[in-house]
Design a protein around this motif. Structure first.
Motif, PDB file in Angstrom:
ATOM      1  N   MET A 152       0.826  -1.196   0.000  1.00  0.00           N
ATOM      2  CA  MET A 152       0.000   0.000   0.000  1.00  0.00           C
ATOM      3  C   MET A 152       0.870   1.258   0.000  1.00  0.00           C
ATOM      4  SD  MET A 152      -1.380  -0.318   3.904  1.00  0.00           S
ATOM      5  CE  MET A 152      -0.288  -0.154   5.334  1.00  0.00           C
ATOM      6  N   VAL A 153       0.282   2.310  -0.557  1.00  0.00           N
ATOM      7  CA  VAL A 153       0.905   3.630  -0.520  1.00  0.00           C
ATOM      8  C   VAL A 153      -0.110   4.628   0.024  1.00  0.00           C
ATOM      9  CG1 VAL A 153       2.506   3.203  -2.418  1.00  0.00           C
ATOM     10  CG2 VAL A 153       0.230   4.132  -2.911  1.00  0.00           C
ATOM     11  N   HIS A 154       0.395   5.726   0.553  1.00  0.00           N
ATOM     12  CA  HIS A 154      -0.475   6.752   1.111  1.00  0.00           C
ATOM     13  C   HIS A 154      -0.221   8.104   0.442  1.00  0.00           C
ATOM     14  CE1 HIS A 154      -0.728   3.684   4.295  1.00  0.00           C
ATOM     15  NE2 HIS A 154      -1.924   4.190   4.526  1.00  0.00           N
ATOM     16  N   GLY A 155      -1.295   8.847   0.264  1.00  0.00           N
ATOM     17  CA  GLY A 155      -1.192  10.183  -0.317  1.00  0.00           C
ATOM     18  C   GLY A 155      -2.499  10.581  -0.953  1.00  0.00           C
ATOM     19  N   ASN A 156      -2.695  11.872  -1.096  1.00  0.00           N
ATOM     20  CA  ASN A 156      -3.916  12.380  -1.714  1.00  0.00           C
ATOM     21  C   ASN A 156      -3.675  12.832  -3.150  1.00  0.00           C
ATOM     22  OD1 ASN A 156      -6.691  12.734  -1.185  1.00  0.00           O
ATOM     23  ND2 ASN A 156      -6.418  14.952  -1.074  1.00  0.00           N
ATOM     24  N   SER A 157      -2.443  12.655  -3.608  1.00  0.00           N
ATOM     25  CA  SER A 157      -2.074  12.998  -4.981  1.00  0.00           C
ATOM     26  C   SER A 157      -0.856  12.171  -5.361  1.00  0.00           C
ATOM     27  CB  SER A 157      -1.743  14.490  -5.102  1.00  0.00           C
ATOM     28  OG  SER A 157      -0.565  14.793  -4.367  1.00  0.00           O
ATOM     29  N   ALA A 158      -0.563  12.119  -6.655  1.00  0.00           N
ATOM     30  CA  ALA A 158       0.613  11.370  -7.111  1.00  0.00           C
ATOM     31  C   ALA A 158       1.881  11.915  -6.470  1.00  0.00           C
ATOM     32  CB  ALA A 158       0.706  11.441  -8.632  1.00  0.00           C
ATOM     33  N   GLU A 159       1.941  13.225  -6.297  1.00  0.00           N
ATOM     34  CA  GLU A 159       3.124  13.853  -5.699  1.00  0.00           C
ATOM     35  C   GLU A 159       3.282  13.426  -4.241  1.00  0.00           C
ATOM     36  OE1 GLU A 159       1.939  15.731  -9.264  1.00  0.00           O
ATOM     37  OE2 GLU A 159       0.763  15.504  -7.415  1.00  0.00           O
ATOM     38  N   GLU A 160       2.164  13.351  -3.522  1.00  0.00           N
ATOM     39  CA  GLU A 160       2.243  12.932  -2.126  1.00  0.00           C
ATOM     40  C   GLU A 160       2.621  11.452  -2.010  1.00  0.00           C
ATOM     41  OE1 GLU A 160      -1.026  16.067  -0.260  1.00  0.00           O
ATOM     42  OE2 GLU A 160      -1.402  13.917  -0.146  1.00  0.00           O
ATOM     43  N   VAL A 161       2.145  10.637  -2.934  1.00  0.00           N
ATOM     44  CA  VAL A 161       2.511   9.214  -2.919  1.00  0.00           C
ATOM     45  C   VAL A 161       4.024   9.057  -3.050  1.00  0.00           C
ATOM     46  CG1 VAL A 161       2.408   7.068  -4.270  1.00  0.00           C
ATOM     47  CG2 VAL A 161       0.305   8.303  -3.713  1.00  0.00           C
ATOM     48  N   MET A 162       4.630   9.837  -3.909  1.00  0.00           N
ATOM     49  CA  MET A 162       6.082   9.752  -4.085  1.00  0.00           C
ATOM     50  C   MET A 162       6.840  10.192  -2.842  1.00  0.00           C
ATOM     51  SD  MET A 162       6.558   8.288  -6.918  1.00  0.00           S
ATOM     52  CE  MET A 162       8.353   8.443  -6.943  1.00  0.00           C
ATOM     53  N   GLN A 163       6.173  10.926  -1.955  1.00  0.00           N
ATOM     54  CA  GLN A 163       6.803  11.319  -0.687  1.00  0.00           C
ATOM     55  C   GLN A 163       6.689  10.220   0.372  1.00  0.00           C
ATOM     56  OE1 GLN A 163       5.571  15.283   0.671  1.00  0.00           O
ATOM     57  NE2 GLN A 163       5.041  15.789  -1.449  1.00  0.00           N
ATOM     58  N   ASP A 164       5.826   9.236   0.116  1.00  0.00           N
ATOM     59  CA  ASP A 164       5.691   8.100   1.022  1.00  0.00           C
ATOM     60  C   ASP A 164       6.847   7.137   0.761  1.00  0.00           C
ATOM     61  OD1 ASP A 164       4.920   5.985   2.628  1.00  0.00           O
ATOM     62  OD2 ASP A 164       3.205   5.397   1.391  1.00  0.00           O
ATOM     63  N   LYS A 165       7.983   7.422   1.337  1.00  0.00           N
ATOM     64  CA  LYS A 165       9.198   6.671   1.018  1.00  0.00           C
ATOM     65  C   LYS A 165       9.084   5.193   1.374  1.00  0.00           C
ATOM     66  CE  LYS A 165      12.345  10.620   1.304  1.00  0.00           C
ATOM     67  NZ  LYS A 165      13.567  11.178   1.926  1.00  0.00           N
ATOM     68  N   GLU A 166       8.420   4.897   2.480  1.00  0.00           N
ATOM     69  CA  GLU A 166       8.270   3.483   2.850  1.00  0.00           C
ATOM     70  C   GLU A 166       7.362   2.768   1.854  1.00  0.00           C
ATOM     71  OE1 GLU A 166       6.939   0.667   6.642  1.00  0.00           O
ATOM     72  OE2 GLU A 166       6.774   2.842   6.790  1.00  0.00           O
ATOM     73  N   GLY A 167       6.266   3.418   1.476  1.00  0.00           N
ATOM     74  CA  GLY A 167       5.358   2.810   0.510  1.00  0.00           C
ATOM     75  C   GLY A 167       6.026   2.595  -0.835  1.00  0.00           C
TER      76      GLY A 167
END
Length: 208
Positions: A152-167
């Motif tokens: 799973m990944v977390h974020g409200n946008s593609a940019e935020e997902v890329m900030q989810d380093k663990e995901g």
């Protein structure tokens, strides 16, 4: 070898697509091809259990240019990843309708091939969604590919997902693990190691 990935989001370049793209990059590094199929925003009708697929060479009777197209692509694929956003702690209705129909119409196309499920959420509902999606794999004898944590990944946008380093790291691990398992299965086939044959099913649904 090729992995077919299904984006169950209506957003072509959103969070789920971003996660699948990271997996695709990891697969490419291991010499494995992949394709991401976008489901798009058009409605996807449910399976009605009419069983007409058994009379139509394992094609869905509702030829909406999506389900049967994916079945044809699945015949050429060696592994699968199903991705979905989380809606109310549940996968998208569109991907569930799709999976109901492709597995009901053509389950043999998927049996024995590795599969994984990836979900994307702003915050919560991810493990419940993964549990729902994984049931399609386990009922069909598909080896389930994992990462180091839930996929799973977390974020409200593609940019935020890329900030989810663990995901993002887990998406890369998932790609590497999928590639490893595909290569192991290929090596097994070279040694004439195939899936065990299924015995005739013993139905005990009458037990309450």
């Amino acid at each position: 070898m090729k992995v077919l990935m299904i984006n169950g989001s209506c957003r072509a370049n959103g969070c789920t697509f971003t996660a699948l793209s990271v997996v695709a990059d990891a697969l490419k590094e291991e010499g494995i091809d992949s394709e991401i199929v976008q489901m798009g925003g058009a409605p996807v009708r449910d399976c009605i259990g009419c069983r007409k697929c058994a009379e139509l060479d394992n094609k869905c009777v509702f030829d909406d240019d999506l389900v049967n197209k994916i079945i044809e692509k699945a015949k050429q694929a060696d592994g699968f990843i199903f991705g979905s956003p989380v809606y109310y702690a549940h996968p998208s209705g569109r991907i569930l309708s799709l999976l109901d129909r492709v597995f009901y119409a053509s389950s043999a196309v998927f049996a024995g091939k590795p599969g994984a499920c990836v979900v994307s959420a702003r915050r919560a509902g991810t493990t419940a969604s993964i549990d729902v999606l994984n049931k399609y794999l386990t009922i069909n004898r598909m080896p389930v590919v994992s990462a180091r944590y839930w996929n799973m990944v977390h974020g409200n946008s593609a940019e935020e997902v890329m900030q989810d380093k663990e995901g993002i790291q887990n998406m890369r691990i998932l790609g590497k693990n999928m590639a490893w398992l595909l290569k192991c299965i290929e090596a097994g086939r070279e040694k004439d190691i195939d899936m065990p044959a299924l015995p005739e099913i013993e139905r005990t649904n009458f037990i309450r």
